[in-house]
Design a protein around this motif. Structure first.
Motif, mmCIF file in Angstrom:
data_model
loop_
_atom_site.group_PDB
_atom_site.id
_atom_site.type_symbol
_atom_site.label_atom_id
_atom_site.label_comp_id
_atom_site.label_asym_id
_atom_site.label_seq_id
_atom_site.Cartn_x
_atom_site.Cartn_y
_atom_site.Cartn_z
ATOM 1 N N ILE A 312 0.831 -1.206 0.000
ATOM 2 C CA ILE A 312 0.000 0.000 0.000
ATOM 3 C C ILE A 312 0.864 1.254 0.000
ATOM 4 N N ARG A 385 -7.825 -2.303 5.030
ATOM 5 C CA ARG A 385 -8.718 -1.708 4.051
ATOM 6 C C ARG A 385 -7.986 -1.341 2.761
ATOM 7 N N LEU A 386 -6.816 -0.731 2.927
ATOM 8 C CA LEU A 386 -6.071 -0.307 1.744
ATOM 9 C C LEU A 386 -5.500 -1.514 0.993
ATOM 10 N N GLU A 388 -6.892 -4.412 0.778
ATOM 11 C CA GLU A 388 -7.983 -5.038 0.031
ATOM 12 C C GLU A 388 -8.252 -4.299 -1.277
ATOM 13 N N MET A 389 -7.831 -3.052 -1.321
ATOM 14 C CA MET A 389 -7.999 -2.251 -2.529
ATOM 15 C C MET A 389 -6.822 -2.387 -3.488
ATOM 16 N N SER A 390 -5.734 -2.994 -3.002
ATOM 17 C CA SER A 390 -4.486 -2.951 -3.766
ATOM 18 C C SER A 390 -4.371 -4.096 -4.770
ATOM 19 N N PRO A 391 -4.022 -3.761 -6.024
ATOM 20 C CA PRO A 391 -3.886 -4.805 -7.047
ATOM 21 C C PRO A 391 -2.645 -5.676 -6.843
#
Lengths: 395, 125
Positions: A312, A385-386, A388-391
């Motif tokens: 992240i 949270r971040l 889970e957003m990270s490719p």
């Protein structure tokens, strides 16, 4: 977010003491009368001036005492950047004719690196020694760079980002042996860890009030007696002609008081702050996977917690922390106006992803155990949270 | 902090359409961690329309808000309409972006277009 900056002081937590510190109430109180009553110019002959002058001289003693210098070796400036500029430009111009080679390091603050860059354009030769993965300089590298024309070595005492403390004594011995002037940027260290310029064998040392619970806008340069230096500001004869311009009397008074307090309480503060630091480091490592502590395991500033969160990016973490009222910093390129990740993190060989995911929590004497616990509660869900957003996130 | 608009912060804190589409019809990736931002867009196409759009983003607040806004703007649109969405439109919809973020973080539309092209390429074969 500017429109809704939190006003409830209780909930705000400041873990960015490397960028600024809260002024100590005792310092603030000491300064007050020099705004309102004793506002004279120290250069004036009347009583107003006399009072201001004696306040400046009394502060000079306290500032000198913090680093084991004598008062006559302290020159007041407006900030750490000015102290570094005065040291570099002042020393190399005084040493013109003796040589044109300067040795410094790749992890210096921009107020050292950028003057050196400018000097390079103007005919000086600059060597920047590397650091290892902990941010430590191998003093052999300095020795190897020395030539007949080397006139100055400038190495920071402690790094403002990763908190690594350099072996100044070893460096000063090398400088002395080769008859080279040794300057150290001590802005991140003075008032936080013990400094004795005599024992360390330093010729010039920069440090600033705002790093040690003093006011912004005032700093000092120690110049060892007998060391030649040329001014960069020309004007009146203030500071024995080495730094022209009306003295910042309230600021200098505050700086003096801040140095006095820092010196008295140094041992206690180090104990207290490093305990908070270790709690925070251990807490993060226990609660969050895939993190890396940057900097040195032991040769580290008491308040420095520099952590990379894999997968992240730092600015996102800072924004979410800020929503919780918690202030921290990052070496991510996204947080810098220049959009470049920190030169210090590149220098210690951190991968681009880990540099982007770095966060600096810098602790100070006003931080508490409760604040550290609060951060340890808030931080893991933010990271989750971040991620889970990270490719690039892989469990 | 960072002088972001309310709209940017709102999308950053509550991003829409985060995730991956397992059997995506098209995938578009842009950026890399060196420059700071990296976005992956996944699309599902039905009757020439974007039935579903999802994204995953590594990056700053602006990058996440941009991705979220792109996904919202593109969902339900025809492929042609989606291809006409520009990075500039997205910045505008977000109430503007800080100057230094206009280039590096504002790549969401490009990533979406890449996903659509990926779909069209696959379909062509």
């Amino acid at each position: 977010m500017n429109s809704k900056i939190r006003k409830d002081n209780k909930k705000r937590i400041f873990f960015d003491n490397a960028s600024a510190t809260r002024i100590d109430d005792r310092v603030f109180k000491e300064m007050e009368s020099y705004f309102r009553e004793n506002y004279g110019n120290p250069s004036s002959l009347h009583d107003f001036g006399e009072l201001a002058k004696s306040a400046v001289e009394s502060a000079r003693k306290k500032v000198a005492n913090l680093i084991g210098a004598s008062a006559e070796e302290i020159y007041f400036t407006s900030c750490g950047t000015e102290s570094n500029n005065l040291a570099l430009w002042g020393l190399v111009r005084a040493l013109k004719g003796k040589g044109n080679h300067i040795i410094s390091s790749v992890i210096e603050h921009y107020s050292v690196l950028n003057p050196l860059k400018e000097m390079k354009k103007n005919g000086w030769n600059i060597s920047l020694v590397p650091v290892d993965e902990c941010g430590l300089i191998n003093t052999k590298d300095i020795e190897n760079e020395i030539t007949d024309s080397t006139i100055l070595i400038s190495i920071m005492h402690a790094n403002n980002e990763i908190g690594t403390i350099q072996k100044l004594k070893e460096i000063s011995l090398i400088a002395k042996k080769n008859n080279i002037i040794f300057h150290s940027d001590g802005v991140a260290a003075a008032g936080i860890i013990p400094v004795n310029v005599r024992e360390l064998g330093i010729d010039a040392y920069s440090f600033s009030a705002q790093q040690l619970h003093g006011p912004k806008g005032v700093a000092a340069l120690f110049i060892k007696k007998g060391t030649r230096i040329k001014p960069i500001f020309l004007g009146g004869t203030q500071e024995k002609g080495r730094r022209a311009g009306t003295e910042n009397v309230p600021g200098i008074v505050g700086f003096g008081k801040a140095c006095e307090l820092a010196k008295i309480k140094m041992e206690d503060n180090i104990k207290y702050i490093s305990k908070l630091r270790d709690n925070l480091i251990n807490g993060i490592i226990n609660k969050v996977k895939n993190v890396k502590l940057n900097g040195h395991a032991t040769d580290r500033l008491p308040g420095n917690v520099h952590i990379s969160f894999k997968y992240i990016e730092g600015e996102s973490i800072l924004l979410m922390l800020n929503m919780e009222g918690i202030a921290a910093a990052s070496g991510s390129s996204c947080t810098s106006q220049a959009l470049k990740s920190s030169h210090v993190l590149n220098a210690i060989g951190l991968s681009p992803t880990m540099a982007q995911g770095s966060v600096l929590f810098s602790l100070g004497k006003y931080n508490t155990v409760e604040e550290v616990s609060r951060l340890l509660e808030v931080l893991p869900p933010i990271v989750k949270r971040l991620r889970e957003m990270s490719p690039i996130y892989k469990e | 902090m960072a002088a972001y608009s309310k709209k940017v912060m709102e999308h950053f804190m509550n991003p829409r359409n985060v995730g991956e589409i397992k059997d995506a019809d098209g995938i578009g990736e842009i950026g890399n961690p060196v420059c700071g931002d990296m976005m992956s867009f996944y699309i599902k196409v039905k009757d020439n329309k974007l039935e579903d759009v999802k994204f995953k983003t590594f990056g700053c607040g602006a990058a996440i808000a941009v991705s979220s806004m792109v996904s919202e703007a593109a969902k339900g649109k025809t492929l042609d309409e989606a291809l006409r969405i520009t990075n500039k439109d997205i910045a505008k919809k977000l109430g503007g972006l800080p100057k230094n973020k206009l280039h590096c973080s504002n790549l969401g539309a490009d990533a979406l277009h890449k996903a659509i092209k990926d779909y069209l390429d696959k379909k062509g074969k």
